[in-house]
Motif scaffolding. Sequence first.
Motif, PDB file in Angstrom:
ATOM      1  N   TYR A 202       0.834  -1.209   0.000  1.00 51.67           N
ATOM      2  CA  TYR A 202       0.000   0.000   0.000  1.00 51.67           C
ATOM      3  C   TYR A 202       0.870   1.261   0.000  1.00 51.67           C
ATOM      4  O   TYR A 202       0.534   2.264  -0.645  1.00 51.67           O
ATOM      5  N   ALA A 203       1.992   1.236   0.705  1.00 50.31           N
ATOM      6  CA  ALA A 203       2.890   2.385   0.715  1.00 50.31           C
ATOM      7  C   ALA A 203       3.470   2.636  -0.679  1.00 50.31           C
ATOM      8  O   ALA A 203       3.602   3.790  -1.114  1.00 50.31           O
ATOM      9  N   GLU A 224       8.977   9.684  -0.371  1.00 47.82           N
ATOM     10  CA  GLU A 224       8.442   8.314  -0.423  1.00 47.82           C
ATOM     11  C   GLU A 224       7.623   8.018   0.822  1.00 47.82           C
ATOM     12  O   GLU A 224       8.016   8.361   1.956  1.00 47.82           O
ATOM     13  N   VAL A 225       6.482   7.387   0.610  1.00 44.01           N
ATOM     14  CA  VAL A 225       5.605   7.009   1.714  1.00 44.01           C
ATOM     15  C   VAL A 225       6.112   5.710   2.317  1.00 44.01           C
ATOM     16  O   VAL A 225       6.340   4.723   1.604  1.00 44.01           O
ATOM     17  N   LYS A 226       6.270   5.651   3.596  1.00 42.42           N
ATOM     18  CA  LYS A 226       6.730   4.461   4.289  1.00 42.42           C
ATOM     19  C   LYS A 226       5.560   3.743   4.943  1.00 42.42           C
ATOM     20  O   LYS A 226       4.485   4.316   5.151  1.00 42.42           O
ATOM     21  N   THR A 231      -1.825   5.049   8.549  1.00 47.84           N
ATOM     22  CA  THR A 231      -2.643   4.920   9.756  1.00 47.84           C
ATOM     23  C   THR A 231      -3.511   3.674   9.674  1.00 47.84           C
ATOM     24  O   THR A 231      -3.713   3.092   8.599  1.00 47.84           O
ATOM     25  N   GLU A 232      -4.056   3.288  10.802  1.00 50.05           N
ATOM     26  CA  GLU A 232      -4.879   2.089  10.843  1.00 50.05           C
ATOM     27  C   GLU A 232      -6.180   2.246  10.047  1.00 50.05           C
ATOM     28  O   GLU A 232      -6.587   1.313   9.342  1.00 50.05           O
ATOM     29  N   PRO A 233      -6.888   3.393  10.119  1.00 51.45           N
ATOM     30  CA  PRO A 233      -8.093   3.535   9.277  1.00 51.45           C
ATOM     31  C   PRO A 233      -7.771   3.459   7.780  1.00 51.45           C
ATOM     32  O   PRO A 233      -8.553   2.883   7.012  1.00 51.45           O
ATOM     33  N   PHE A 238      -7.979   0.064   2.804  1.00 43.53           N
ATOM     34  CA  PHE A 238      -7.239  -0.646   1.748  1.00 43.53           C
ATOM     35  C   PHE A 238      -7.587  -2.132   1.738  1.00 43.53           C
ATOM     36  O   PHE A 238      -7.756  -2.743   0.667  1.00 43.53           O
ATOM     37  N   LEU A 239      -7.716  -2.737   2.936  1.00 39.23           N
ATOM     38  CA  LEU A 239      -8.089  -4.153   2.990  1.00 39.23           C
ATOM     39  C   LEU A 239      -9.494  -4.369   2.438  1.00 39.23           C
ATOM     40  O   LEU A 239      -9.745  -5.356   1.717  1.00 39.23           O
TER      41      LEU A 239
END
Length: 470
Positions: A202-203, A224-226, A231-233, A238-239
Amino acid sequence: MAARSVSPGAALLRSSRMFSIPNPIPASPGDYSSATKHHSATATIPYPTHLAITTPSTSRINGDWGFKRPLPLKTTTKQTVPLVRVRQMDSTEHITDFQSASDHAMTLKKFQELNMSISMPAARTNGFSDKGIIARLPTSVFEEDGDITAIGPEQAQATESNRWKFKGPWLAGMTDGEFGKWLDKSVRPRRAEFRAFLKGVYAEELTKDQRKQATLDSLPVPPEVKASDITEPQFIDFLRDIRQDRLLLYRHVGRFLDLAPLATESKYIPNMKPLRPQDFDRENPYSTNGPPITHPSAGLSYLRTPNFMDNHPIYGPQKYHPVVKARVLKPAYVSSGSHEPAIGVAGFVAERASDQKLFGRAITNPRAQSTSNLELDGRGGHKLYYQVDSATIDSSGKVCISVSDPPQNSMSELVTKELVGEDGMEGDVYTDAMKDDSTEISRNLRSNNAHRKRPIFGNRQSYGLGNTNQ
Protein backbone atom coordinates in the motif's frame (compact mmCIF):
# COMPACT_ATOMS: atom_id res chain seq x y z
CA MET A 1 25.34 -54.11 24.06
CA ALA A 2 27.01 -50.75 23.47
CA ALA A 3 28.00 -49.83 19.95
CA ARG A 4 31.68 -49.93 19.17
CA SER A 5 33.20 -46.44 19.06
CA VAL A 6 35.07 -45.31 16.00
CA SER A 7 37.69 -42.67 15.46
CA PRO A 8 36.73 -39.20 14.19
CA GLY A 9 38.39 -39.97 10.84
CA ALA A 10 36.39 -43.18 10.39
CA ALA A 11 33.16 -41.42 11.35
CA LEU A 12 33.90 -38.72 8.77
CA LEU A 13 34.48 -41.30 6.03
CA ARG A 14 31.31 -43.17 6.91
CA SER A 15 29.20 -40.05 6.56
CA SER A 16 30.90 -38.82 3.37
CA ARG A 17 29.41 -39.30 -0.08
CA MET A 18 32.33 -41.46 -1.11
CA PHE A 19 31.60 -44.24 1.39
CA SER A 20 27.87 -43.85 2.07
CA ILE A 21 24.73 -44.41 0.04
CA PRO A 22 22.46 -41.37 -0.27
CA ASN A 23 19.02 -41.56 1.25
CA PRO A 24 16.27 -42.57 -1.20
CA ILE A 25 14.15 -39.78 -2.59
CA PRO A 26 10.35 -39.83 -2.06
CA ALA A 27 8.32 -41.94 -4.44
CA SER A 28 6.09 -40.38 -7.05
CA PRO A 29 2.70 -39.16 -5.80
CA GLY A 30 0.00 -41.74 -6.31
CA ASP A 31 -3.17 -41.33 -8.32
CA TYR A 32 -6.16 -41.47 -5.99
CA SER A 33 -8.41 -42.58 -8.83
CA SER A 34 -6.31 -45.73 -9.31
CA ALA A 35 -7.45 -47.34 -6.06
CA THR A 36 -9.99 -49.45 -7.93
CA LYS A 37 -7.71 -50.22 -10.87
CA HIS A 38 -5.49 -53.24 -11.23
CA HIS A 39 -1.81 -52.63 -11.96
CA SER A 40 1.18 -54.91 -12.21
CA ALA A 41 3.16 -55.26 -8.99
CA THR A 42 6.39 -55.56 -10.99
CA ALA A 43 5.78 -52.52 -13.21
CA THR A 44 8.60 -49.99 -13.42
CA ILE A 45 7.94 -46.91 -11.30
CA PRO A 46 7.99 -43.51 -13.06
CA TYR A 47 11.47 -42.56 -11.84
CA PRO A 48 14.23 -44.16 -9.74
CA THR A 49 14.30 -43.52 -6.01
CA HIS A 50 17.46 -45.45 -5.02
CA LEU A 51 21.07 -45.34 -6.15
CA ALA A 52 22.08 -47.88 -8.82
CA ILE A 53 25.30 -49.73 -7.89
CA THR A 54 27.50 -51.77 -10.23
CA THR A 55 30.65 -53.86 -9.83
CA PRO A 56 33.35 -55.25 -12.18
CA SER A 57 32.97 -58.77 -13.50
CA THR A 58 35.99 -59.95 -11.49
CA SER A 59 34.36 -58.86 -8.24
CA ARG A 60 30.91 -59.97 -9.30
CA ILE A 61 32.04 -63.59 -9.49
CA ASN A 62 32.98 -63.46 -5.80
CA GLY A 63 29.82 -61.57 -4.80
CA ASP A 64 31.82 -58.47 -3.90
CA TRP A 65 29.72 -55.31 -4.42
CA GLY A 66 31.56 -53.07 -1.98
CA PHE A 67 29.38 -53.91 1.05
CA LYS A 68 30.39 -55.47 4.32
CA ARG A 69 28.85 -58.79 3.27
CA PRO A 70 28.82 -60.44 -0.19
CA LEU A 71 25.61 -60.66 -2.19
CA PRO A 72 24.33 -64.12 -3.20
CA LEU A 73 25.79 -65.38 -6.48
CA LYS A 74 22.63 -67.26 -7.39
CA THR A 75 20.76 -63.98 -7.83
CA THR A 76 23.41 -61.52 -9.01
CA THR A 77 25.10 -63.73 -11.63
CA LYS A 78 21.82 -64.33 -13.48
CA GLN A 79 21.45 -60.64 -14.28
CA THR A 80 22.53 -59.59 -17.74
CA VAL A 81 23.58 -56.16 -16.51
CA PRO A 82 25.34 -55.99 -13.11
CA LEU A 83 23.22 -53.31 -11.46
CA VAL A 84 21.51 -53.46 -8.07
CA ARG A 85 19.70 -51.06 -5.77
CA VAL A 86 19.94 -51.50 -2.00
CA ARG A 87 16.69 -50.85 -0.20
CA GLN A 88 18.03 -51.68 3.27
CA MET A 89 21.65 -52.28 4.25
CA ASP A 90 20.87 -54.23 7.43
CA SER A 91 17.44 -55.72 7.92
CA THR A 92 16.16 -57.35 11.10
CA GLU A 93 17.42 -60.69 9.75
CA HIS A 94 20.92 -59.18 9.27
CA ILE A 95 20.80 -59.43 5.50
CA THR A 96 21.11 -56.85 2.72
CA ASP A 97 17.78 -56.18 1.03
CA PHE A 98 18.48 -55.49 -2.65
CA GLN A 99 16.95 -55.89 -6.08
CA SER A 100 17.96 -55.40 -9.70
CA ALA A 101 18.32 -51.80 -10.91
CA SER A 102 18.71 -52.58 -14.60
CA ASP A 103 15.19 -51.33 -15.39
CA HIS A 104 15.90 -47.63 -14.88
CA ALA A 105 19.57 -47.82 -15.88
CA MET A 106 18.84 -49.45 -19.24
CA THR A 107 15.90 -47.11 -19.80
CA LEU A 108 18.24 -44.17 -19.33
CA LYS A 109 20.70 -45.59 -21.87
CA LYS A 110 17.93 -46.23 -24.39
CA PHE A 111 16.61 -42.70 -23.97
CA GLN A 112 20.07 -41.20 -24.45
CA GLU A 113 20.42 -43.15 -27.70
CA LEU A 114 17.48 -41.14 -29.06
CA ASN A 115 19.61 -37.95 -28.86
CA MET A 116 16.55 -36.01 -27.75
CA SER A 117 16.48 -32.72 -25.91
CA ILE A 118 13.97 -32.09 -23.11
CA SER A 119 11.52 -29.35 -24.04
CA MET A 120 9.08 -27.17 -22.14
CA PRO A 121 5.41 -28.19 -21.88
CA ALA A 122 3.21 -27.38 -24.84
CA ALA A 123 1.41 -24.56 -23.01
CA ARG A 124 4.62 -22.56 -23.04
CA THR A 125 5.05 -22.60 -26.82
CA ASN A 126 1.47 -22.01 -27.96
CA GLY A 127 1.60 -18.25 -27.48
CA PHE A 128 3.79 -15.42 -28.61
CA SER A 129 7.30 -14.68 -27.51
CA ASP A 130 8.47 -11.43 -25.98
CA LYS A 131 9.32 -10.05 -29.42
CA GLY A 132 5.88 -10.75 -30.85
CA ILE A 133 7.04 -13.68 -32.96
CA ILE A 134 5.26 -17.00 -32.72
CA ALA A 135 7.40 -19.30 -30.60
CA ARG A 136 8.83 -22.33 -32.35
CA LEU A 137 8.24 -25.86 -31.17
CA PRO A 138 9.83 -27.16 -29.10
CA THR A 139 11.58 -24.83 -26.64
CA SER A 140 14.43 -26.28 -24.61
CA VAL A 141 14.28 -26.26 -20.82
CA PHE A 142 17.80 -24.81 -20.80
CA GLU A 143 16.83 -21.52 -22.40
CA GLU A 144 17.80 -18.53 -20.28
CA ASP A 145 14.25 -17.22 -19.86
CA GLY A 146 13.00 -20.53 -18.40
CA ASP A 147 16.01 -22.13 -16.70
CA ILE A 148 15.78 -19.98 -13.56
CA THR A 149 17.04 -21.68 -10.41
CA ALA A 150 18.84 -19.06 -8.25
CA ILE A 151 16.99 -15.78 -7.78
CA GLY A 152 16.87 -13.11 -5.12
CA PRO A 153 13.80 -11.78 -3.29
CA GLU A 154 13.67 -8.78 -5.61
CA GLN A 155 13.54 -11.03 -8.70
CA ALA A 156 10.80 -13.37 -7.51
CA GLN A 157 7.93 -11.22 -8.80
CA ALA A 158 9.59 -10.45 -12.15
CA THR A 159 10.22 -14.13 -12.94
CA GLU A 160 6.99 -15.67 -11.65
CA SER A 161 5.69 -16.24 -15.19
CA ASN A 162 8.86 -18.07 -16.30
CA ARG A 163 10.40 -20.00 -13.44
CA TRP A 164 9.52 -23.50 -12.33
CA LYS A 165 10.76 -23.47 -8.72
CA PHE A 166 8.55 -21.99 -5.98
CA LYS A 167 8.69 -22.08 -2.20
CA GLY A 168 4.98 -22.66 -1.81
CA PRO A 169 2.94 -25.65 -3.02
CA TRP A 170 0.68 -25.99 -6.04
CA LEU A 171 -2.77 -25.65 -4.49
CA ALA A 172 -4.63 -27.43 -7.29
CA GLY A 173 -2.66 -30.62 -6.63
CA MET A 174 -3.40 -30.78 -2.89
CA THR A 175 -6.15 -32.75 -1.23
CA ASP A 176 -8.51 -31.21 1.34
CA GLY A 177 -6.58 -32.75 4.21
CA GLU A 178 -3.21 -31.58 2.90
CA PHE A 179 -4.59 -28.11 2.30
CA GLY A 180 -5.96 -27.88 5.84
CA LYS A 181 -2.68 -28.99 7.39
CA TRP A 182 -0.76 -26.51 5.23
CA LEU A 183 -3.05 -23.67 6.36
CA ASP A 184 -2.60 -24.52 10.05
CA LYS A 185 1.15 -24.98 9.83
CA SER A 186 2.38 -22.44 7.28
CA VAL A 187 -0.30 -19.78 6.68
CA ARG A 188 -2.15 -18.87 9.87
CA PRO A 189 1.01 -18.24 11.95
CA ARG A 190 2.08 -15.59 9.40
CA ARG A 191 -0.91 -13.24 9.72
CA ALA A 192 1.10 -10.41 11.24
CA GLU A 193 3.80 -10.83 8.61
CA PHE A 194 1.19 -10.70 5.84
CA ARG A 195 -0.31 -7.47 7.22
CA ALA A 196 3.16 -5.92 7.24
CA PHE A 197 3.60 -7.08 3.63
CA LEU A 198 0.31 -5.47 2.59
CA LYS A 199 1.31 -2.24 4.30
CA GLY A 200 4.47 -2.17 2.22
CA VAL A 201 2.43 -2.75 -0.93
CA TYR A 202 0.00 0.00 0.00
CA ALA A 203 2.89 2.38 0.72
CA GLU A 204 4.30 1.74 -2.76
CA GLU A 205 0.90 2.42 -4.35
CA LEU A 206 0.52 5.69 -2.44
CA THR A 207 4.02 6.75 -3.47
CA LYS A 208 3.28 6.11 -7.16
CA ASP A 209 -0.08 7.90 -7.01
CA GLN A 210 1.34 10.96 -5.25
CA ARG A 211 4.28 11.25 -7.63
CA LYS A 212 2.01 10.81 -10.64
CA GLN A 213 -0.31 13.56 -9.41
CA ALA A 214 2.66 15.82 -8.64
CA THR A 215 3.91 15.38 -12.19
CA LEU A 216 0.49 16.31 -13.62
CA ASP A 217 0.29 19.41 -11.37
CA SER A 218 3.93 20.40 -12.08
CA LEU A 219 4.83 20.18 -8.41
CA PRO A 220 8.02 18.95 -6.74
CA VAL A 221 8.39 15.20 -6.26
CA PRO A 222 6.93 14.26 -2.86
CA PRO A 223 8.90 12.07 -0.46
CA GLU A 224 8.44 8.31 -0.42
CA VAL A 225 5.61 7.01 1.71
CA LYS A 226 6.73 4.46 4.29
CA ALA A 227 4.71 1.68 5.85
CA SER A 228 4.98 3.33 9.26
CA ASP A 229 3.27 6.45 7.89
CA ILE A 230 0.04 4.58 7.10
CA THR A 231 -2.64 4.92 9.76
CA GLU A 232 -4.88 2.09 10.84
CA PRO A 233 -8.09 3.54 9.28
CA GLN A 234 -6.28 3.95 5.95
CA PHE A 235 -5.05 0.39 6.07
CA ILE A 236 -8.52 -0.96 6.91
CA ASP A 237 -9.98 0.88 3.92
CA PHE A 238 -7.24 -0.65 1.75
CA LEU A 239 -8.09 -4.15 2.99
CA ARG A 240 -11.78 -3.60 2.19
CA ASP A 241 -10.84 -2.42 -1.25
CA ILE A 242 -8.68 -5.39 -2.24
CA ARG A 243 -11.21 -7.87 -0.84
CA GLN A 244 -13.59 -6.76 -3.56
CA ASP A 245 -10.95 -7.37 -6.23
CA ARG A 246 -10.29 -11.11 -6.13
CA LEU A 247 -7.65 -11.02 -8.86
CA LEU A 248 -5.56 -8.44 -7.00
CA LEU A 249 -5.99 -10.20 -3.64
CA TYR A 250 -4.95 -13.58 -5.04
CA ARG A 251 -1.86 -12.02 -6.58
CA HIS A 252 -0.80 -10.51 -3.27
CA VAL A 253 -1.34 -13.81 -1.44
CA GLY A 254 0.51 -15.78 -4.11
CA ARG A 255 3.49 -13.43 -4.11
CA PHE A 256 3.69 -13.36 -0.32
CA LEU A 257 3.64 -17.16 0.02
CA ASP A 258 5.49 -17.69 -3.30
CA LEU A 259 2.83 -20.09 -4.53
CA ALA A 260 3.04 -22.02 -7.77
CA PRO A 261 0.84 -20.31 -10.39
CA LEU A 262 -2.73 -21.29 -11.19
CA ALA A 263 -4.48 -20.81 -14.52
CA THR A 264 -7.51 -19.03 -13.02
CA GLU A 265 -6.86 -15.33 -13.60
CA SER A 266 -9.08 -15.00 -16.68
CA LYS A 267 -12.34 -15.89 -14.90
CA TYR A 268 -11.91 -12.97 -12.45
CA ILE A 269 -11.62 -10.34 -15.17
CA PRO A 270 -15.36 -9.39 -15.01
CA ASN A 271 -14.95 -8.71 -11.26
CA MET A 272 -12.03 -6.32 -11.66
CA LYS A 273 -12.35 -2.89 -10.16
CA PRO A 274 -12.85 -0.17 -12.81
CA LEU A 275 -10.01 2.26 -13.51
CA ARG A 276 -7.48 0.00 -11.79
CA PRO A 277 -4.70 -1.08 -14.18
CA GLN A 278 -3.61 -4.71 -14.15
CA ASP A 279 -0.55 -6.34 -15.68
CA PHE A 280 -1.26 -9.65 -17.40
CA ASP A 281 1.95 -11.53 -18.06
CA ARG A 282 2.09 -14.58 -20.27
CA GLU A 283 0.80 -17.72 -18.62
CA ASN A 284 3.31 -19.82 -16.76
CA PRO A 285 3.93 -23.12 -18.60
CA TYR A 286 3.35 -25.05 -15.38
CA SER A 287 0.11 -23.36 -14.30
CA THR A 288 -2.14 -26.03 -15.82
CA ASN A 289 -0.53 -29.24 -14.55
CA GLY A 290 1.70 -27.90 -11.80
CA PRO A 291 5.46 -27.30 -11.56
CA PRO A 292 7.86 -30.26 -11.82
CA ILE A 293 9.26 -31.88 -8.70
CA THR A 294 12.82 -31.63 -10.07
CA HIS A 295 14.58 -29.62 -12.75
CA PRO A 296 12.50 -29.76 -15.96
CA SER A 297 15.23 -31.85 -17.64
CA ALA A 298 15.28 -34.43 -14.79
CA GLY A 299 18.92 -35.08 -15.70
CA LEU A 300 17.93 -37.28 -18.65
CA SER A 301 19.42 -35.14 -21.39
CA TYR A 302 21.54 -32.02 -21.48
CA LEU A 303 21.11 -31.30 -25.18
CA ARG A 304 19.81 -27.82 -25.78
CA THR A 305 18.33 -28.32 -29.24
CA PRO A 306 17.46 -31.18 -31.62
CA ASN A 307 18.49 -29.05 -34.60
CA PHE A 308 21.56 -30.98 -35.63
CA MET A 309 22.23 -33.08 -38.73
CA ASP A 310 22.91 -36.81 -38.73
CA ASN A 311 25.65 -37.98 -41.08
CA HIS A 312 25.26 -41.34 -42.81
CA PRO A 313 28.51 -43.16 -43.66
CA ILE A 314 27.43 -43.63 -47.29
CA TYR A 315 24.53 -41.30 -48.02
CA GLY A 316 26.03 -38.31 -46.23
CA PRO A 317 24.07 -35.71 -44.22
CA GLN A 318 20.44 -36.63 -43.64
CA LYS A 319 17.52 -34.21 -43.70
CA TYR A 320 15.64 -36.07 -40.96
CA HIS A 321 16.79 -37.81 -37.81
CA PRO A 322 16.80 -41.61 -37.89
CA VAL A 323 13.45 -43.16 -37.13
CA VAL A 324 13.06 -45.40 -34.09
CA LYS A 325 11.45 -48.81 -33.96
CA ALA A 326 8.46 -48.77 -31.62
CA ARG A 327 6.33 -51.57 -30.26
CA VAL A 328 2.53 -51.63 -30.24
CA LEU A 329 1.98 -52.43 -26.58
CA LYS A 330 -1.81 -52.31 -26.77
CA PRO A 331 -3.77 -51.92 -30.01
CA ALA A 332 -6.74 -49.61 -30.30
CA TYR A 333 -10.00 -51.30 -29.40
CA VAL A 334 -13.04 -49.15 -30.08
CA SER A 335 -15.47 -51.51 -28.33
CA SER A 336 -13.78 -50.91 -24.98
CA GLY A 337 -13.46 -47.16 -25.54
CA SER A 338 -9.70 -47.29 -26.21
CA HIS A 339 -9.42 -45.34 -29.45
CA GLU A 340 -5.67 -44.77 -29.23
CA PRO A 341 -3.05 -47.53 -29.24
CA ALA A 342 -0.26 -47.65 -26.68
CA ILE A 343 3.07 -47.18 -28.44
CA GLY A 344 6.27 -48.10 -26.60
CA VAL A 345 9.48 -46.22 -27.48
CA ALA A 346 12.78 -46.75 -25.63
CA GLY A 347 11.01 -48.08 -22.55
CA PHE A 348 8.37 -45.31 -22.42
CA VAL A 349 4.74 -45.18 -23.53
CA ALA A 350 4.71 -42.48 -26.20
CA GLU A 351 1.86 -40.36 -27.50
CA ARG A 352 1.22 -39.75 -31.17
CA ALA A 353 0.85 -36.31 -32.66
CA SER A 354 -2.67 -34.85 -32.53
CA ASP A 355 -2.91 -34.28 -36.28
CA GLN A 356 -2.08 -37.95 -36.97
CA LYS A 357 -4.42 -39.55 -34.47
CA LEU A 358 -7.48 -39.20 -36.68
CA PHE A 359 -5.58 -40.14 -39.84
CA GLY A 360 -4.20 -43.20 -38.11
CA ARG A 361 -7.72 -44.61 -37.75
CA ALA A 362 -8.42 -44.41 -41.47
CA ILE A 363 -8.82 -47.72 -43.23
CA THR A 364 -6.69 -46.55 -46.14
CA ASN A 365 -3.74 -45.96 -43.85
CA PRO A 366 -1.44 -49.00 -44.10
CA ARG A 367 -0.20 -48.46 -40.55
CA ALA A 368 -3.74 -48.56 -39.13
CA GLN A 369 -3.90 -52.35 -39.37
CA SER A 370 -0.84 -52.73 -37.15
CA THR A 371 -2.18 -50.38 -34.49
CA SER A 372 -5.72 -51.80 -34.50
CA ASN A 373 -5.13 -55.56 -34.54
CA LEU A 374 -3.42 -57.75 -31.97
CA GLU A 375 -0.42 -59.64 -33.31
CA LEU A 376 -0.20 -63.17 -31.92
CA ASP A 377 2.19 -64.83 -34.37
CA GLY A 378 5.21 -62.53 -34.31
CA ARG A 379 7.32 -62.26 -31.19
CA GLY A 380 6.65 -59.06 -29.28
CA GLY A 381 3.67 -58.01 -31.39
CA HIS A 382 3.57 -55.40 -34.14
CA LYS A 383 6.55 -53.10 -34.53
CA LEU A 384 6.50 -49.82 -36.45
CA TYR A 385 8.99 -47.06 -37.12
CA TYR A 386 8.18 -43.62 -35.74
CA GLN A 387 9.88 -40.26 -35.71
CA VAL A 388 10.49 -38.93 -32.20
CA ASP A 389 9.38 -35.27 -32.09
CA SER A 390 9.82 -34.08 -28.51
CA ALA A 391 10.15 -35.17 -24.90
CA THR A 392 8.92 -33.38 -21.78
CA ILE A 393 8.77 -34.06 -18.03
CA ASP A 394 5.37 -33.61 -16.39
CA SER A 395 4.68 -32.41 -12.87
CA SER A 396 4.82 -35.93 -11.38
CA GLY A 397 8.24 -36.73 -12.88
CA LYS A 398 7.02 -38.90 -15.75
CA VAL A 399 8.63 -38.72 -19.19
CA CYS A 400 6.19 -37.79 -21.98
CA ILE A 401 7.44 -38.59 -25.48
CA SER A 402 5.63 -37.42 -28.60
CA VAL A 403 6.05 -39.41 -31.82
CA SER A 404 4.68 -39.11 -35.33
CA ASP A 405 4.69 -41.08 -38.55
CA PRO A 406 7.79 -40.65 -40.73
CA PRO A 407 7.42 -38.10 -43.56
CA GLN A 408 5.90 -39.69 -46.64
CA ASN A 409 8.56 -38.48 -49.07
CA SER A 410 11.50 -39.27 -46.80
CA MET A 411 13.63 -42.39 -47.01
CA SER A 412 14.62 -42.38 -43.36
CA GLU A 413 12.73 -45.60 -42.63
CA LEU A 414 14.33 -47.40 -45.56
CA VAL A 415 17.80 -46.18 -44.62
CA THR A 416 17.33 -47.35 -41.02
CA LYS A 417 16.11 -50.78 -42.13
CA GLU A 418 19.06 -51.07 -44.49
CA LEU A 419 21.47 -50.19 -41.69
CA VAL A 420 20.26 -53.01 -39.45
CA GLY A 421 19.68 -55.45 -42.34
CA GLU A 422 15.96 -55.76 -41.68
CA ASP A 423 13.52 -57.43 -44.09
CA GLY A 424 16.38 -58.75 -46.22
CA MET A 425 17.41 -55.27 -47.34
CA GLU A 426 20.99 -55.40 -48.65
CA GLY A 427 21.60 -52.04 -50.23
CA ASP A 428 18.11 -51.72 -51.76
CA VAL A 429 18.05 -47.97 -51.18
CA TYR A 430 21.40 -47.59 -52.89
CA THR A 431 20.46 -49.79 -55.86
CA ASP A 432 17.05 -48.22 -56.47
CA ALA A 433 18.46 -44.72 -56.30
CA MET A 434 21.22 -45.54 -58.80
CA LYS A 435 18.65 -46.87 -61.28
CA ASP A 436 16.45 -43.76 -61.15
CA ASP A 437 18.31 -40.77 -62.63
CA SER A 438 15.55 -38.27 -61.85
CA THR A 439 15.79 -38.32 -58.05
CA GLU A 440 18.01 -36.01 -56.09
CA ILE A 441 19.40 -38.83 -53.98
CA SER A 442 20.56 -40.59 -57.15
CA ARG A 443 22.59 -37.56 -58.24
CA ASN A 444 24.09 -37.24 -54.78
CA LEU A 445 25.01 -40.90 -54.62
CA ARG A 446 26.63 -40.79 -58.06
CA SER A 447 28.71 -37.76 -57.15
CA ASN A 448 29.73 -39.18 -53.77
CA ASN A 449 30.66 -42.60 -55.16
CA ALA A 450 32.23 -41.61 -58.49
CA HIS A 451 35.70 -42.59 -57.24
CA ARG A 452 34.63 -46.08 -56.13
CA LYS A 453 35.24 -49.02 -58.48
CA ARG A 454 32.26 -50.99 -57.18
CA PRO A 455 29.17 -50.00 -55.19
CA ILE A 456 29.28 -50.32 -51.42
CA PHE A 457 26.01 -51.50 -49.96
CA GLY A 458 24.92 -50.42 -46.53
CA ASN A 459 24.35 -53.34 -44.18
CA ARG A 460 25.58 -54.58 -40.83
CA GLN A 461 28.64 -56.27 -42.33
CA SER A 462 29.79 -53.30 -44.41
CA TYR A 463 29.38 -50.98 -41.42
CA GLY A 464 31.37 -53.33 -39.19
CA LEU A 465 28.42 -54.02 -36.89
CA GLY A 466 28.49 -57.76 -37.48
CA ASN A 467 32.18 -58.29 -36.73
CA THR A 468 32.57 -60.00 -33.38
CA ASN A 469 36.27 -60.88 -33.77
CA GLN A 470 37.47 -57.29 -33.28
